[in-house]
Enzyme design. Structure first.
Site, PDB file in Angstrom:
ATOM      1  N   GLY A   1     -77.154  52.537 -23.691  1.00  0.00           N
ATOM      2  CA  GLY A   1     -75.985  51.436 -23.544  1.00  0.00           C
ATOM      3  C   GLY A   1     -74.795  52.124 -23.284  1.00  0.00           C
ATOM      4  N   SER A   2     -73.750  51.280 -23.612  1.00  0.00           N
ATOM      5  CA  SER A   2     -72.261  51.764 -23.560  1.00  0.00           C
ATOM      6  C   SER A   2     -71.978  52.892 -24.330  1.00  0.00           C
ATOM      7  CB  SER A   2     -71.408  50.400 -23.500  1.00  0.00           C
ATOM      8  OG  SER A   2     -71.512  50.221 -24.691  1.00  0.00           O
ATOM      9  N   THR A   3     -70.733  53.655 -24.052  1.00  0.00           N
ATOM     10  CA  THR A   3     -70.276  54.478 -24.825  1.00  0.00           C
ATOM     11  C   THR A   3     -69.686  53.880 -26.008  1.00  0.00           C
ATOM     12  OG1 THR A   3     -69.913  56.100 -22.951  1.00  0.00           O
ATOM     13  CG2 THR A   3     -68.662  56.794 -25.062  1.00  0.00           C
TER      14      THR A   3
ATOM     15  N   THR B   1     -70.799  51.389 -27.912  1.00  0.00           N
ATOM     16  CA  THR B   1     -71.825  51.070 -28.660  1.00  0.00           C
ATOM     17  C   THR B   1     -72.423  52.306 -29.287  1.00  0.00           C
ATOM     18  OG1 THR B   1     -72.027  49.098 -27.468  1.00  0.00           O
ATOM     19  CG2 THR B   1     -73.727  49.472 -28.958  1.00  0.00           C
ATOM     20  N   GLY B   2     -72.534  53.387 -28.318  1.00  0.00           N
ATOM     21  CA  GLY B   2     -73.199  54.511 -28.557  1.00  0.00           C
ATOM     22  C   GLY B   2     -72.426  55.237 -29.716  1.00  0.00           C
TER      23      GLY B   2
ATOM     24  N   GLU C   1     -77.877  57.670 -24.466  1.00  0.00           N
ATOM     25  CA  GLU C   1     -77.631  57.821 -23.244  1.00  0.00           C
ATOM     26  C   GLU C   1     -76.650  56.747 -22.656  1.00  0.00           C
ATOM     27  OE1 GLU C   1     -79.162  59.998 -20.962  1.00  0.00           O
ATOM     28  OE2 GLU C   1     -80.942  60.630 -21.902  1.00  0.00           O
TER      29      GLU C   1
ATOM     30  N   CYS D   1     -75.887  52.936 -14.251  1.00  0.00           N
ATOM     31  CA  CYS D   1     -75.124  53.754 -15.106  1.00  0.00           C
ATOM     32  C   CYS D   1     -74.722  55.118 -14.228  1.00  0.00           C
ATOM     33  CB  CYS D   1     -75.945  54.249 -16.369  1.00  0.00           C
ATOM     34  SG  CYS D   1     -77.665  54.972 -15.841  1.00  0.00           S
TER      35      CYS D   1
HETATM   36  P1  NAD Z   1     -74.377  47.891 -24.778  1.00  0.00           P
HETATM   37  O1  NAD Z   1     -74.077  49.178 -25.481  1.00  0.00           O
HETATM   38  O2  NAD Z   1     -73.585  46.808 -24.907  1.00  0.00           O
HETATM   39  O3  NAD Z   1     -75.841  47.267 -25.088  1.00  0.00           O
HETATM   40  C1  NAD Z   1     -76.987  48.307 -25.278  1.00  0.00           C
HETATM   41  C2  NAD Z   1     -77.868  47.927 -26.181  1.00  0.00           C
HETATM   42  O4  NAD Z   1     -77.468  48.114 -27.527  1.00  0.00           O
HETATM   43  C3  NAD Z   1     -78.301  46.425 -26.105  1.00  0.00           C
HETATM   44  O5  NAD Z   1     -79.961  46.308 -26.265  1.00  0.00           O
HETATM   45  C4  NAD Z   1     -77.461  45.981 -27.345  1.00  0.00           C
HETATM   46  O6  NAD Z   1     -78.219  44.647 -27.948  1.00  0.00           O
HETATM   47  C5  NAD Z   1     -77.467  46.905 -28.418  1.00  0.00           C
HETATM   48  N1  NAD Z   1     -76.519  47.044 -29.382  1.00  0.00           N
HETATM   49  C6  NAD Z   1     -75.338  46.242 -29.081  1.00  0.00           C
HETATM   50  N2  NAD Z   1     -74.367  46.593 -30.230  1.00  0.00           N
HETATM   51  C7  NAD Z   1     -75.228  47.472 -31.225  1.00  0.00           C
HETATM   52  C8  NAD Z   1     -75.024  48.117 -32.452  1.00  0.00           C
HETATM   53  N3  NAD Z   1     -73.785  47.843 -32.744  1.00  0.00           N
HETATM   54  N4  NAD Z   1     -75.982  48.645 -32.944  1.00  0.00           N
HETATM   55  C9  NAD Z   1     -77.354  48.831 -32.131  1.00  0.00           C
HETATM   56  N5  NAD Z   1     -77.529  48.331 -30.955  1.00  0.00           N
HETATM   57  C10 NAD Z   1     -76.498  47.546 -30.400  1.00  0.00           C
HETATM   58  O7  NAD Z   1     -74.716  48.017 -23.267  1.00  0.00           O
HETATM   59  P2  NAD Z   1     -74.985  47.268 -22.105  1.00  0.00           P
HETATM   60  O8  NAD Z   1     -73.593  46.431 -21.731  1.00  0.00           O
HETATM   61  O9  NAD Z   1     -76.077  46.502 -22.230  1.00  0.00           O
HETATM   62  O10 NAD Z   1     -75.111  48.386 -20.683  1.00  0.00           O
HETATM   63  C11 NAD Z   1     -74.319  48.912 -20.198  1.00  0.00           C
HETATM   64  C12 NAD Z   1     -73.946  50.173 -20.403  1.00  0.00           C
HETATM   65  O11 NAD Z   1     -75.017  50.921 -20.763  1.00  0.00           O
HETATM   66  C13 NAD Z   1     -73.007  50.809 -19.294  1.00  0.00           C
HETATM   67  O12 NAD Z   1     -71.946  51.555 -19.884  1.00  0.00           O
HETATM   68  C14 NAD Z   1     -74.009  51.784 -18.583  1.00  0.00           C
HETATM   69  O13 NAD Z   1     -73.419  52.961 -17.949  1.00  0.00           O
HETATM   70  C15 NAD Z   1     -74.800  52.297 -19.681  1.00  0.00           C
HETATM   71  N6  NAD Z   1     -76.047  52.932 -19.344  1.00  0.00           N
HETATM   72  C16 NAD Z   1     -76.362  54.054 -19.560  1.00  0.00           C
HETATM   73  C17 NAD Z   1     -77.521  54.796 -19.116  1.00  0.00           C
HETATM   74  C18 NAD Z   1     -77.835  56.037 -19.232  1.00  0.00           C
HETATM   75  O14 NAD Z   1     -79.069  56.278 -19.045  1.00  0.00           O
HETATM   76  N7  NAD Z   1     -77.092  56.837 -19.560  1.00  0.00           N
HETATM   77  C19 NAD Z   1     -78.420  53.928 -18.373  1.00  0.00           C
HETATM   78  C20 NAD Z   1     -78.044  52.493 -18.445  1.00  0.00           C
HETATM   79  C21 NAD Z   1     -77.081  51.907 -18.574  1.00  0.00           C
END
Ligand code: NAD
Length: 474
Positions: free
Chosen positions: A223-225, A227-228, A245, A279
């Site tokens: 997901g996003s940095t 949230t990471g 990731e 991503c």
């Molecule tokens: P996001 O971080 O908003 O959400 C990702 C997941 O995390 C979702 O399932 C969401 O419900 C969950 N989430 C949200 N808040 C959380 C928390 N506090 N604790 C635990 N889980 C939580 O990301 P997104 O908007 O769904 O995806 C887009 C981002 O993901 C972009 O920045 C993209 O670059 C990145 N991405 C990275 C890769 C990679 O492999 N590096 C691949 C695909 C997408």
């Protein structure tokens, strides 16, 4: 029997379960509601964790051949349902049907390939009186948290990585795209013992509940940095294993010796695939000044012809962006084109439409410090930038917090290698970009992530390392 895509349930202990409250995603091509899905509560999570912990006891001691057999049978059922899944994916994610089909096929390929890898057991010493071995043992219960851009293949990489190495997994799809993830778990019910592969759909509260839960041993997060960082902080409380990731802002460096005819279609397709919501694809395009003008003209002509529309239309290449939040973020970024006095040589405005459509936009040589260069647009918006000095372009490509991918394009492989060797990213390519394989580890540098998935290295991250000392006589 065909997979039913009208009703959606959680999968807990190989049972389809519902919740008192439900919600729905939105079809981004027409803003119509998709079917209702569960909103899992703490109780649903407790039940899933309990089932997973029970399943782990026997699944972790099931041998690799049996696990491989189950996974291959599972891959076959996913493959048998690929058309239905691809249609569902287009309806929930928005991507064109051809790209949705490719994603489902990739997921099957990932499953089949990951199980051809073998975790090594290494003899570190073997003498008359002592043997020392190093091996990998499964962790326990894995929480797999997935984003909305590639909800099928990213889920599959985590599911297979976890269960093949002997763990139980609980999949949490994004609330924006819960549909295919739930169906992947439903299909798994025929192939794995209860509790091995489960899925929970929920709202924004479910992810944090999982990262905090003491019964989950690892979080595999994509997901996003931003949230990471929250996930990592939360996992620290229970010292969970963690793979992150995260976001990217990949640079592609185009040298002056390339064959424009061959390279432009490739770069253009890569940059605008999935409406720019990948991503790890071209997000900053550095073009050598000697060919800049011609490259720009041809790129604009090529991208200008991409058909845009509902993903179900057969010829479409640009679908909508996936959700309202992303649509608004992209519109805000588009407004900086005028505010920062930049030039859009293609697109640049967002017309009214029934869906979340952003026409492909190319911004001509914006300053390095502009938001459009510094931020990951995650929409079909591409800044193109001029370069002349090798050291300078390397420094500009590396001047980002992100380090997911980067590429160099040149006929001179020595020159390309010299540049690529200095790029700070987890995946670097010469004359291609976003080329990934299930047998090759994948991960980001800097704020693009921690750890790797896929490949042997990725499999080891679903395991503990264990060192075994054997004294041959007591
Ligand atoms: P996001 O971080 O908003 O959400 C990702 C997941 O995390 C979702 O399932 C969401 O419900 C969950 N989430 C949200 N808040 C959380 C928390 N506090 N604790 C635990 N889980 C939580 O990301 P997104 O908007 O769904 O995806 C887009 C981002 O993901 C972009 O920045 C993209 O670059 C990145 N991405 C990275 C890769 C990679 O492999 N590096 C691949 C695909 C997408």
């Amino acid at each position: 029997m065909d997979l039913d895509t009208t009703s959606f349930s959680n999968v807990i202990n190989n049972c389809l379960t519902s919740t008192p409250e439900t919600r729905h995603g939105i079809n981004p091509a027409n803003r119509q509601p998709n079917p209702e899905v569960p909103i899992s509560t703490g109780r649903d999570l407790e039940e899933a964790v309990k089932a997973a912990r029970a399943a782990f006891k026997t699944w972790s001691t099931t041998d690799f051949d049996k696990r491989r057999e189950a996974i291959n049978a599972y891959a076959k059922s996913v493959e048998a349902n690929k058309s239905i899944l691809a249609q569902l994916l287009t309806k929930e994610q928005g991507k064109p049907l051809s790209q949705a089909m490719q994603e489902v096929e990739l997921a099957v390929h990932w499953a089949r390939t990951l199980v051809t890898l073998a975790l090594p057991e290494t003899t570190l010493e073997d003498t008359d009186n002592r043997q020392i071995l190093q091996r990998y043992t499964p962790l326990g219960v894995v929480g797999a948290i997935v984003p909305w851009n590639y909800p099928v293949v990213l889920a599959m990489g985590k599911i297979i990585g976890a269960v093949y190495t002997g763990n139980a997994v609980i999949l949490k799809p994004s609330p924006y795209t819960p549909y295919c993830g739930l169906k992947l778990a439903e299909l798994a019910m025929d192939h794995f013992p209860p509790g091995v592969m489960q899925a929970l759909s929920g709202d924004d509260t479910l992810g944090p509940m999982m990262t905090e839960h003491g019964g989950i041993d690892k979080i595999s997060f994509t997901g996003s940095t931003a949230t990471g960082r929250l996930v990592m902080a939360s996992c620290s409380k229970t010292l969970k294993r963690l793979t992150l990731e995260l976001g990217g802002n990949d640079a592609a460096i185009i040298c002056d010796d390339i064959d424009l005819e061959a390279v432009i279609p490739k770069v253009a397709t890569l940059a605008f695939l999935c409406s720019g919501q990948t991503c790890m694809t071209v997000k900053r395009l550095y073009i050598h000044e000697k060919i800049y003008d011609e490259f720009r003209a041809r790129l604009v002509k090529f991208v200008g012809k991409f058909p845009m529309g509902e993903g179900t239309r057969p010829d479409v290449f640009i679908g909508p962006v996936q959700n309202w939040m992303q649509f608004n973020k992209a519109k805000v970024l588009m407004r900086t084109i005028e505010a920062d006095n930049l030039t859009a040589v293609l697109g640049g405005t967002v017309p009214e439409s029934p869906g979340y459509f952003i026409p492909p936009t190319i911004v001509d040589n914006p300053p390095e410090a502009s938001r459009i260069v510094q931020e990951e647009p995650f929409a079909p918006i591409l800044p193109i930038l001029k370069w002349s000095d090798e050291a300078d372009v390397i420094a500009r490509a590396n001047a980002s917090d992100m380090g997911l991918g980067a590429s160099v394009w040149s006929q001179d492989l020595e020159r390309a290698r010299r540049i690529v060797d200095r790029l700070e990213a987890g995946n670097v390519w010469i004359n291609t970009h976003f080329e990934v394989e299930p047998f090759a580890p994948f991960g980001g540098h800097k704020s693009s992530g921690i750890g790797t998935e896929w490949g042997l290295l990725g499999l080891t991250q679903f395991c503990n390392s264990q060192t075994v000392y054997v004294k041959k006589s007591p």
